[in-house]
Motif scaffolding. Structure first.
Motif, PDB file in Angstrom:
ATOM      1  N   PRO A 104       7.683 -31.411 -10.693  1.00 12.64           N
ATOM      2  CA  PRO A 104       6.274 -31.789 -10.630  1.00 12.64           C
ATOM      3  C   PRO A 104       5.370 -31.000 -11.582  1.00 12.64           C
ATOM      4  CG  PRO A 104       6.902 -30.576  -8.659  1.00 12.64           C
ATOM      5  CD  PRO A 104       8.144 -30.782  -9.459  1.00 12.64           C
ATOM      6  N   GLN A 105       5.871 -29.904 -12.127  1.00 10.19           N
ATOM      7  CA  GLN A 105       5.023 -29.066 -12.974  1.00 10.19           C
ATOM      8  C   GLN A 105       5.864 -28.410 -14.069  1.00 10.19           C
ATOM      9  OE1 GLN A 105       1.577 -26.113 -11.921  1.00 10.19           O
ATOM     10  NE2 GLN A 105       3.470 -25.190 -11.265  1.00 10.19           N
ATOM     11  N   ILE A 106       5.290 -28.338 -15.267  1.00  7.43           N
ATOM     12  CA  ILE A 106       5.941 -27.660 -16.388  1.00  7.43           C
ATOM     13  C   ILE A 106       4.939 -26.702 -17.001  1.00  7.43           C
ATOM     14  CG2 ILE A 106       7.047 -27.928 -18.651  1.00  7.43           C
ATOM     15  CD1 ILE A 106       7.739 -30.830 -17.774  1.00  7.43           C
ATOM     16  N   VAL A 107       5.336 -25.430 -17.104  1.00  9.75           N
ATOM     17  CA  VAL A 107       4.521 -24.432 -17.797  1.00  9.75           C
ATOM     18  C   VAL A 107       5.363 -23.854 -18.922  1.00  9.75           C
ATOM     19  CG1 VAL A 107       3.107 -23.917 -15.772  1.00  9.75           C
ATOM     20  CG2 VAL A 107       5.126 -22.529 -16.229  1.00  9.75           C
ATOM     21  N   SER A 108       4.696 -23.457 -20.009  1.00 17.00           N
ATOM     22  CA  SER A 108       5.436 -22.994 -21.177  1.00 17.00           C
ATOM     23  C   SER A 108       4.750 -21.804 -21.822  1.00 17.00           C
ATOM     24  CB  SER A 108       5.539 -24.125 -22.210  1.00 17.00           C
ATOM     25  OG  SER A 108       6.222 -23.691 -23.374  1.00 17.00           O
ATOM     26  N   SER A 109       5.557 -20.963 -22.431  1.00 17.31           N
ATOM     27  CA  SER A 109       5.049 -19.983 -23.373  1.00 17.31           C
ATOM     28  C   SER A 109       4.376 -20.771 -24.492  1.00 17.31           C
ATOM     29  CB  SER A 109       6.211 -19.159 -23.940  1.00 17.31           C
ATOM     30  OG  SER A 109       5.822 -18.490 -25.124  1.00 17.31           O
TER      31      SER A 109
END
Length: 189
Positions: A55-60
């Motif tokens: 449900p969620q994607i976070v990235s550098s």
């Protein structure tokens, strides 16, 4: 045996993806913004299947992380500067053969060592760990080898520095009521 009701709360599954192989041209990249080699289409496809739906994607914000996420056909919901790789200071841009030999250091000593003008592993992990604690739903975290080790340090402390983390590998952790557990480490395509 666990008693019913002992573990209250929601299980959060955190998938931490190390970017595809960096292309730094034989130098230590660290915080340098270099490209990723996203040409291994079969490997990308297999990792994409392992990731499934999240449900969620976070990235550098590092280009190599964003390129990897894009090559997987995904898009980050947000870029998190906390996820940048460790800053190796004066060592960044040096050929690997030119890096100094620190001699025999315990993982605790190594975790606290700061390259000139850079940050220690512990400094870097101290900015990554709060973000991981704040994630409130299953999440794919696109980051670096240091990001993965910082997450593992939640469970094993400085011994996390002993883990080799392959490019384009997946590490999966769970958090329930503030307690962390490991599903898998360094799974490659």
């Amino acid at each position: 045996m666990l008693r019913r009701g002992l573990w209250k709360g929601t299980m959060v599954r955190i998938l931490i993806l190390r970017h595809a192989p960096a292309m730094p041209g034989g130098i230590l990249a660290g915080r340098r913004d270099v490209d990723a080699d996203c040409t291994a289409k079969d490997g990308l496809a297999r990792i994409r299947i392992r990731i499934g739906t999240v449900p969620q994607i976070v990235s550098s914000p590092a280009r190599r992380c964003l390129q990897t996420v894009q090559a997987l056909g995904l898009r980050p919901d947000r870029e998190c500067p906390e996820l940048w790789e460790q800053d190796f200071g004066a060592w960044e841009g040096l050929p690997h053969a030119a890096l100094p030999d620190l001699g025999p250091l315990s993982t605790a000593e190594l975790a606290l060592y700061r390259p000139p003008g850079g940050e220690s592993f512990e400094d870097m992990a101290s900015r990554v760990r709060p973000l991981l604690h704040e994630l409130d739903r299953d999440t794919l975290v696109a980051g670096h080898a240091g990001t993965v080790r910082a997450a593992l340090s939640l469970l094993v402390g400085h011994a996390a520095l002993s883990f080799q983390i392959a490019p384009l590998s997946l590490t999966v952790l769970h958090r329930l009521s503030g307690v962390w557990s490991v599903e898998s480490v360094n799974v490659t395509a």
